[in-house]
Scaffold this motif. Structure first.
Motif, short mmCIF file in Angstrom:
data_model
loop_
_atom_site.label_atom_id
_atom_site.label_comp_id
_atom_site.label_asym_id
_atom_site.label_seq_id
_atom_site.Cartn_x
_atom_site.Cartn_y
_atom_site.Cartn_z
N GLU A 70 39.18 32.72 42.70
CA GLU A 70 39.95 32.56 43.72
C GLU A 70 41.61 33.20 42.66
OE1 GLU A 70 38.14 30.22 42.45
OE2 GLU A 70 37.38 29.51 44.84
N LYS A 71 41.78 32.71 41.77
CA LYS A 71 43.51 34.19 41.42
C LYS A 71 42.97 34.46 41.85
CE LYS A 71 45.87 33.04 36.65
NZ LYS A 71 45.77 32.77 35.15
N ALA A 72 41.52 35.73 40.86
CA ALA A 72 41.27 36.62 40.63
C ALA A 72 41.63 37.58 42.05
CB ALA A 72 40.50 37.48 39.86
N ALA A 73 41.43 37.09 42.76
CA ALA A 73 41.20 37.67 44.58
C ALA A 73 42.85 37.58 45.02
CB ALA A 73 40.74 36.59 45.43
N GLU A 74 43.09 36.17 45.03
CA GLU A 74 44.43 36.22 45.35
C GLU A 74 45.71 37.61 44.24
OE1 GLU A 74 48.72 33.75 45.22
OE2 GLU A 74 46.57 32.67 45.97
N ALA A 75 45.46 37.44 43.00
CA ALA A 75 46.08 38.72 42.25
C ALA A 75 45.74 39.93 42.57
CB ALA A 75 45.61 38.65 40.51
N TRP A 76 44.73 40.58 42.98
CA TRP A 76 44.26 41.41 43.18
C TRP A 76 44.86 42.27 45.12
CZ3 TRP A 76 42.15 45.79 41.36
CH2 TRP A 76 41.14 45.65 39.90
N ALA A 77 44.53 40.94 46.04
CA ALA A 77 45.21 41.40 47.12
C ALA A 77 46.93 41.47 47.29
CB ALA A 77 44.96 40.05 48.08
N ASN A 78 47.66 40.80 46.34
CA ASN A 78 49.27 41.22 46.30
C ASN A 78 49.05 43.04 45.42
OD1 ASN A 78 49.22 38.49 46.64
ND2 ASN A 78 49.99 37.24 45.20
#
Length: 150
Positions: free
Chosen positions: A21-29
């Motif tokens: 969840e953290k990684a997906a949000e960071a990549w999206a940002n």
């Protein structure tokens, strides 16, 4: 190699993470993309999936960030034995493999890689294609995913 792996077939970077969840949000940002859907693939008894030569049985959270024909895959493995769990336990977050689509040369390339001393870590088949994770970490710093088709 007689059967070259072409960069024309470079289709994927797979990253193993502790917290998808953290990684997906960071990549999206970072890429200014929507946060990708996170899917959970539960453990399933599948005779067409092996890990280090034995039947594999593991679950995985997976998210794909697609950019044209290229994919950044995020993998969060469960605690069961798998190539992804092995990598996470040994290295923490990081690039697990680079994926190449090689078409009909798949078997020849796999054979050459085996002759070069690279073990087949995981082999999986699904309708219309397959994937083979080749253990190349010691020499290349990353594993390879050799696929006939994406």
């Amino acid at each position: 190699m007689k059967n070259n792996i072409s960069f024309d077939g470079f289709i994927q970077i797979a990253i193993v993470v502790k917290d998808i969840e953290k990684a997906a949000e960071a990549w999206a940002n970072l890429l200014n993309f929507p946060v990708p859907e996170i899917r959970y693939l539960p453990p399933v008894h599948n005779p067409d999936l092996t890990y280090r030569g034995k039947p594999a049985f593991y679950g995985l959270k997976l998210a794909n960030i697609r950019v044209g024909n290229f994919v950044i895959e995020l993998h969060e493995p469960d605690e069961k034995d798998s190539t992804f769990r092995e990598f996470l336990d040994q290295h923490g977050n990081g690039v697990h493999h680079l994926g190449f689509q090689v078409g009909e040369k798949r078997d020849a390339i796999i054979g050459e890689l085996e002759e070069m001393g690279y073990a087949m870590r995981t082999i999986g088949y699904y309708p219309g294609s397959s994937w083979t994770i080749v253990d190349a970490e010691d020499d290349l710093g990353v594993n390879l995913n050799i696929k006939p088709r994406a």
